[in-house]
Design a protein around this motif. Structure first.
Motif, PDB file in Angstrom:
ATOM      1  N   ARG A  76      34.909 -10.772  43.902  1.00 56.24           N
ATOM      2  CA  ARG A  76      33.807 -10.723  44.860  1.00 56.24           C
ATOM      3  C   ARG A  76      32.844  -9.583  44.531  1.00 56.24           C
ATOM      4  N   LYS A 104      30.920 -10.352  41.284  1.00 52.84           N
ATOM      5  CA  LYS A 104      29.855 -11.345  41.494  1.00 52.84           C
ATOM      6  C   LYS A 104      28.669 -10.721  42.231  1.00 52.84           C
ATOM      7  N   GLN A 105      28.956  -9.851  43.210  1.00 51.54           N
ATOM      8  CA  GLN A 105      27.870  -9.152  43.915  1.00 51.54           C
ATOM      9  C   GLN A 105      27.082  -8.290  42.937  1.00 51.54           C
TER      10      GLN A 105
END
Length: 139
Positions: free
Chosen positions: A113, A116-117
């Protein structure tokens, strides 16, 4: 443990020999098994010793830079253990993404996560400078 196998060495040298500056995917992850230090390495110079990558000594400020392979091999941490290679590490993003992700995590992370951010943040065009209002007034 052998920190850099022949196969990894070939891949690191190929990245280091690239004619253009490239945002390589990390090839190898090294770490201190008794502490927070971690290195994600993407390139090896032709001297066979100077590695380039993301270095995190555990102070909350990972940074891109160079490190000596001989130095890493000579370091013994707590309990007399040396540095180790993460046998299961597979780089999935360019090094710049791994360098951006610690802004939220405070350390090198493999959290999907957060990576990806970081990738999304790097993909967004943004300027660090305010728009030139004088230029707009003249038009």
């Amino acid at each position: 443990m052998i920190l850099i196998t022949d196969d990894l060495c070939i891949r690191l040298l190929a990245n280091g020999a690239a004619d253009t500056e490239t945002d390589h995917v990390p090839v190898v992850k090294l770490f201190d098994p008794t502490g927070p230090a971690t290195w994600l390495l993407s390139e090896l110079d032709t001297d066979g010793d100077t590695l380039f990558g993301l270095c995190d000594l555990g102070f909350g400020f990972p940074e891109l830079g160079s490190v000596s392979l001989a130095e890493l091999q000579s370091v013994t941490g707590r309990l007399g253990l040396g540095m180790e290679r993460d046998l299961y590490f597979k780089g999935r993003f360019p090094l710049s993404v791994y360098a951006e992700a610690p802004r939220n995590a405070g350390h090198i992370t493999e959290d999907e996560r957060l990576l990806k951010q970081a990738a999304d943040a790097l993909a967004e065009p943004h300027s660090e400078l305010p728009p030139d209002t004088a230029e707009q007034t003249r038009r």
